[in-house]
Scaffold this active site. Structure first.
Site, PDB file in Angstrom:
ATOM      1  N   ASN A 100     -11.498  39.674  13.018  1.00  0.00           N
ATOM      2  CA  ASN A 100     -12.570  40.366  13.741  1.00  0.00           C
ATOM      3  C   ASN A 100     -12.945  39.633  15.016  1.00  0.00           C
ATOM      4  O   ASN A 100     -12.923  38.408  15.082  1.00  0.00           O
ATOM      5  CB  ASN A 100     -13.807  40.517  12.848  1.00  0.00           C
ATOM      6  N   HIS A 117      -7.700  36.950  16.367  1.00  0.00           N
ATOM      7  CA  HIS A 117      -7.550  37.946  17.435  1.00  0.00           C
ATOM      8  C   HIS A 117      -8.561  37.766  18.565  1.00  0.00           C
ATOM      9  O   HIS A 117      -8.780  38.694  19.344  1.00  0.00           O
ATOM     10  CB  HIS A 117      -7.628  39.366  16.845  1.00  0.00           C
ATOM     11  N   CYS A 128      -6.472  32.169  36.839  1.00  0.00           N
ATOM     12  CA  CYS A 128      -6.430  30.715  36.563  1.00  0.00           C
ATOM     13  C   CYS A 128      -6.505  30.415  35.071  1.00  0.00           C
ATOM     14  O   CYS A 128      -6.439  29.263  34.669  1.00  0.00           O
ATOM     15  CB  CYS A 128      -7.546  29.994  37.323  1.00  0.00           C
ATOM     16  N   THR A 186      -9.515  44.410   5.015  1.00  0.00           N
ATOM     17  CA  THR A 186      -8.443  44.576   6.009  1.00  0.00           C
ATOM     18  C   THR A 186      -7.383  45.521   5.455  1.00  0.00           C
ATOM     19  O   THR A 186      -7.064  45.460   4.266  1.00  0.00           O
ATOM     20  CB  THR A 186      -7.796  43.236   6.416  1.00  0.00           C
ATOM     21  N   ASN A 211     -11.663  45.699  -1.238  1.00  0.00           N
ATOM     22  CA  ASN A 211     -11.458  46.805  -0.297  1.00  0.00           C
ATOM     23  C   ASN A 211     -11.926  48.096  -0.971  1.00  0.00           C
ATOM     24  O   ASN A 211     -11.915  48.192  -2.193  1.00  0.00           O
ATOM     25  CB  ASN A 211      -9.977  46.914   0.090  1.00  0.00           C
ATOM     26  N   ALA A 229     -17.507  45.390   0.604  1.00  0.00           N
ATOM     27  CA  ALA A 229     -17.635  43.938   0.718  1.00  0.00           C
ATOM     28  C   ALA A 229     -19.103  43.510   0.640  1.00  0.00           C
ATOM     29  O   ALA A 229     -19.428  42.486   0.036  1.00  0.00           O
ATOM     30  CB  ALA A 229     -17.012  43.471   2.032  1.00  0.00           C
TER      31      ALA A 229
HETATM   32  C1  BJW Z   1     -13.861  48.192   3.658  1.00  0.00           C
HETATM   33  C2  BJW Z   1     -15.120  48.648   3.920  1.00  0.00           C
HETATM   34  C3  BJW Z   1     -16.127  48.021   3.229  1.00  0.00           C
HETATM   35  C4  BJW Z   1     -13.850  49.785   5.131  1.00  0.00           C
HETATM   36  N1  BJW Z   1     -15.862  47.043   2.387  1.00  0.00           N
HETATM   37  N2  BJW Z   1     -13.587  47.225   2.802  1.00  0.00           N
HETATM   38  C5  BJW Z   1       6.096  43.005  12.062  1.00  0.00           C
HETATM   39  C6  BJW Z   1       6.375  44.321  11.768  1.00  0.00           C
HETATM   40  C7  BJW Z   1       5.928  45.344  12.603  1.00  0.00           C
HETATM   41  C8  BJW Z   1       5.207  45.073  13.761  1.00  0.00           C
HETATM   42  C9  BJW Z   1       4.933  43.761  14.053  1.00  0.00           C
HETATM   43  C10 BJW Z   1       5.377  42.762  13.223  1.00  0.00           C
HETATM   44  N3  BJW Z   1       4.970  41.577  13.737  1.00  0.00           N
HETATM   45  C11 BJW Z   1       4.253  41.833  14.868  1.00  0.00           C
HETATM   46  C12 BJW Z   1       4.245  43.154  15.095  1.00  0.00           C
HETATM   47  C13 BJW Z   1       3.560  43.848  16.229  1.00  0.00           C
HETATM   48  C14 BJW Z   1       2.069  43.979  16.031  1.00  0.00           C
HETATM   49  C15 BJW Z   1       1.799  44.660  14.700  1.00  0.00           C
HETATM   50  O1  BJW Z   1       1.443  44.062  13.726  1.00  0.00           O
HETATM   51  N4  BJW Z   1       1.908  45.964  14.649  1.00  0.00           N
HETATM   52  C16 BJW Z   1       1.637  46.717  13.419  1.00  0.00           C
HETATM   53  C17 BJW Z   1       0.360  47.542  13.601  1.00  0.00           C
HETATM   54  C18 BJW Z   1       2.824  47.545  13.070  1.00  0.00           C
HETATM   55  N5  BJW Z   1       1.438  42.681  16.109  1.00  0.00           N
HETATM   56  C19 BJW Z   1       1.132  42.100  17.254  1.00  0.00           C
HETATM   57  O2  BJW Z   1       1.433  42.624  18.327  1.00  0.00           O
HETATM   58  C20 BJW Z   1       0.443  40.759  17.202  1.00  0.00           C
HETATM   59  N6  BJW Z   1       1.076  39.818  18.039  1.00  0.00           N
HETATM   60  C21 BJW Z   1       2.282  39.327  17.761  1.00  0.00           C
HETATM   61  O3  BJW Z   1       2.897  39.654  16.780  1.00  0.00           O
HETATM   62  O4  BJW Z   1       2.729  38.407  18.691  1.00  0.00           O
HETATM   63  C22 BJW Z   1       4.096  38.039  18.633  1.00  0.00           C
HETATM   64  C23 BJW Z   1       4.831  38.975  19.552  1.00  0.00           C
HETATM   65  C24 BJW Z   1       4.790  38.759  20.905  1.00  0.00           C
HETATM   66  C25 BJW Z   1       5.471  39.641  21.752  1.00  0.00           C
HETATM   67  C26 BJW Z   1       6.130  40.746  21.237  1.00  0.00           C
HETATM   68  C27 BJW Z   1       6.126  40.958  19.856  1.00  0.00           C
HETATM   69  C28 BJW Z   1       5.473  40.064  19.014  1.00  0.00           C
HETATM   70  C29 BJW Z   1      -0.972  40.881  17.763  1.00  0.00           C
HETATM   71  C30 BJW Z   1      -1.811  41.790  16.985  1.00  0.00           C
HETATM   72  C31 BJW Z   1      -3.157  41.949  17.681  1.00  0.00           C
HETATM   73  C32 BJW Z   1      -4.018  42.978  17.005  1.00  0.00           C
HETATM   74  N7  BJW Z   1      -5.108  43.314  17.806  1.00  0.00           N
HETATM   75  C33 BJW Z   1      -6.072  44.299  17.321  1.00  0.00           C
HETATM   76  C34 BJW Z   1      -6.826  44.989  18.442  1.00  0.00           C
HETATM   77  C35 BJW Z   1      -7.555  44.158  19.364  1.00  0.00           C
HETATM   78  C36 BJW Z   1      -8.374  45.107  20.170  1.00  0.00           C
HETATM   79  C37 BJW Z   1      -9.831  44.864  19.948  1.00  0.00           C
HETATM   80  O5  BJW Z   1     -10.331  44.574  18.876  1.00  0.00           O
HETATM   81  O6  BJW Z   1     -10.483  45.021  20.933  1.00  0.00           O
HETATM   82  O7  BJW Z   1      -6.926  43.661  16.382  1.00  0.00           O
HETATM   83  S1  BJW Z   1      -5.387  45.642  16.446  1.00  0.00           S
HETATM   84  C38 BJW Z   1      -6.732  45.822  15.355  1.00  0.00           C
HETATM   85  O8  BJW Z   1      -6.143  45.699  14.055  1.00  0.00           O
HETATM   86  C39 BJW Z   1      -7.645  44.606  15.565  1.00  0.00           C
HETATM   87  C40 BJW Z   1      -7.815  44.136  14.160  1.00  0.00           C
HETATM   88  O9  BJW Z   1      -8.147  42.754  14.122  1.00  0.00           O
HETATM   89  C41 BJW Z   1      -6.482  44.435  13.516  1.00  0.00           C
HETATM   90  C42 BJW Z   1      -6.513  44.505  12.017  1.00  0.00           C
HETATM   91  O10 BJW Z   1      -7.258  45.574  11.571  1.00  0.00           O
HETATM   92  P1  BJW Z   1      -8.153  45.459  10.261  1.00  0.00           P
HETATM   93  O11 BJW Z   1      -9.142  44.399  10.446  1.00  0.00           O
HETATM   94  O12 BJW Z   1      -7.270  45.345   9.092  1.00  0.00           O
HETATM   95  O13 BJW Z   1      -8.940  46.833  10.295  1.00  0.00           O
HETATM   96  P2  BJW Z   1      -8.494  48.292   9.773  1.00  0.00           P
HETATM   97  O14 BJW Z   1      -9.371  49.264  10.425  1.00  0.00           O
HETATM   98  O15 BJW Z   1      -7.037  48.482   9.896  1.00  0.00           O
HETATM   99  O16 BJW Z   1      -8.793  48.258   8.220  1.00  0.00           O
HETATM  100  C43 BJW Z   1     -10.114  48.223   7.716  1.00  0.00           C
HETATM  101  C44 BJW Z   1     -10.035  48.065   6.209  1.00  0.00           C
HETATM  102  O17 BJW Z   1     -11.339  47.886   5.709  1.00  0.00           O
HETATM  103  C45 BJW Z   1      -9.454  49.295   5.501  1.00  0.00           C
HETATM  104  O18 BJW Z   1      -8.491  48.858   4.552  1.00  0.00           O
HETATM  105  C46 BJW Z   1     -10.652  49.904   4.786  1.00  0.00           C
HETATM  106  O19 BJW Z   1     -10.312  50.532   3.542  1.00  0.00           O
HETATM  107  C47 BJW Z   1     -11.506  48.710   4.572  1.00  0.00           C
HETATM  108  N8  BJW Z   1     -12.949  48.960   4.491  1.00  0.00           N
HETATM  109  N9  BJW Z   1     -15.006  49.696   4.887  1.00  0.00           N
HETATM  110  C48 BJW Z   1     -14.525  46.703   2.208  1.00  0.00           C
HETATM  111  N10 BJW Z   1     -17.414  48.436   3.422  1.00  0.00           N
HETATM  112 ZN    ZN Z   2     -10.074  32.137  37.602  1.00  0.00          ZN
END
Ligand code: BJW
Ligand code: ZN
Length: 237
Positions: A100, A117, A128, A186, A211, A229
């Site tokens: 988060n 993240h 810079c 997550t 979850n 949670a």
């Molecule tokens: C509850 C609830 C309650 C609800 N109680 N539970 C391997 C395979 C395929 C792809 C890739 C791979 N390795 C890397 C990749 C690419 C990519 C990736 O993973 N893509 C997949 C989506 C397929 N990864 C990346 O690009 C990462 N970088 C990387 O790998 O660098 C190396 C590289 C360099 C160059 C080229 C290639 C690779 C970086 C990932 C960055 C993610 N950024 C984000 C957005 C930022 C924007 C922002 O916030 O402003 O981060 S994406 C978004 O998803 C955000 C989150 O941190 C992240 C995770 O989401 P999260 O937290 O799991 O949320 P949700 O909404 O998905 O789930 C919520 C959950 O809560 C649900 O399960 C609900 O049921 C539950 N819930 N209410 C308990 N009350």
């Molecule tokens: Zn600067």
């Protein structure tokens, strides 16, 4: 014994505990998640807003989206789930790994936080590479700039970008050395963060998932607690 009681016992007897949190832990504070109904990626296209290419193409649109989210998050406060994890840090050797960017774990009092993240309240200069904190909801100038005159961007990890230097290595170490690894709110679809779960499991940690829905790892974990949670964490800790 109920699942909850068993899980509580594992935590009580663990020497090291680590947790991976996602957007779901902040849902009850009023912050939208990314995936699922009501999620940000239902309303917006990730490739238009959360990639370096999108920012290079149209920094104003990307900044407007972040400005909107900063305003929303500024009105939110930590919930019982964040507070329970802050408490765990006071009583156990505990590492909090979060995906988060909202800063609610900080506000709840957690100190040892690995932010995989980035942080929505931090900015980075595209020229810079200087980084600073700016909690203002309205920037004095828009889009915000660095003192060097360069364009600032959110210090957030977008798709295709590497995680901050050293942070993932520290998270991996915490996962590998934990006796108990909590996976909270997550969807476990984004890598490399989700990879910490099998890593912890392979190193012998008991995995407890909290979850409201199933994830790709639910069948693999040692204990899957279904519920929110904010309700389950205070009962667990
Ligand atoms: C509850 C609830 C309650 C609800 N109680 N539970 C391997 C395979 C395929 C792809 C890739 C791979 N390795 C890397 C990749 C690419 C990519 C990736 O993973 N893509 C997949 C989506 C397929 N990864 C990346 O690009 C990462 N970088 C990387 O790998 O660098 C190396 C590289 C360099 C160059 C080229 C290639 C690779 C970086 C990932 C960055 C993610 N950024 C984000 C957005 C930022 C924007 C922002 O916030 O402003 O981060 S994406 C978004 O998803 C955000 C989150 O941190 C992240 C995770 O989401 P999260 O937290 O799991 O949320 P949700 O909404 O998905 O789930 C919520 C959950 O809560 C649900 O399960 C609900 O049921 C539950 N819930 N209410 C308990 N009350
Ligand atoms: Zn600067």
């Amino acid at each position: 014994m109920s699942d909850l009681k068993t899980a509580r016992e594992w935590i009580r007897s663990a020497r090291r505990v680590a947790a991976l949190t996602g957007a779901g832990i902040s849902a009850e504070s009023g912050i939208p998640t990314f995936r699922g109904s009501g999620g940000l990626w239902k309303q917006f296209r990730a490739e238009d807003l959360a990639t370096a290419a999108a920012f290079a193409r149209d920094p104003l649109t990307v900044w407007e989206w972040y400005q909107w989210r900063r305003e929303l998050i500024a009105q939110c406060t930590p919930n019982a789930g964040h507070l329970a994890l802050a408490e765990l840090e006071a009583t156990t050797h505990f590492t909090l790994i979060t995906q988060n960017v909202d800063g609610l774990h900080d506000l709840a009092g957690s100190r040892n936080i690995l932010k995989l993240h980035g942080d929505i309240w931090r900015l980075r200069c595209t020229t810079c590479l200087a980084e600073w904190t700016d909690r203002s909801v309205r920037f004095a100038q828009f889009p915000p700039q660095c003192t060097c005159g360069g364009l600032a961007r959110p210090a957030i990890v977008w798709f295709g970008e590497n995680l901050p230097d050293g942070i993932f290595e520290e998270a991996g170490h915490a996962a590998k050395t934990a006796d108990v690894f909590l996976v909270i709110g997550t969807s476990a679809q984004v890598y490399p963060a989700a990879g910490l779960i099998p890593e912890a499991k392979a190193s012998g940690a008991k995995i407890i998932e909290i979850n409201i829905e199933k994830t790709p790892f639910t069948s693999l974990v040692d204990c899957a607690l279904t519920g929110s949670a904010g309700e389950l964490l205070p009962r667990l800790i």
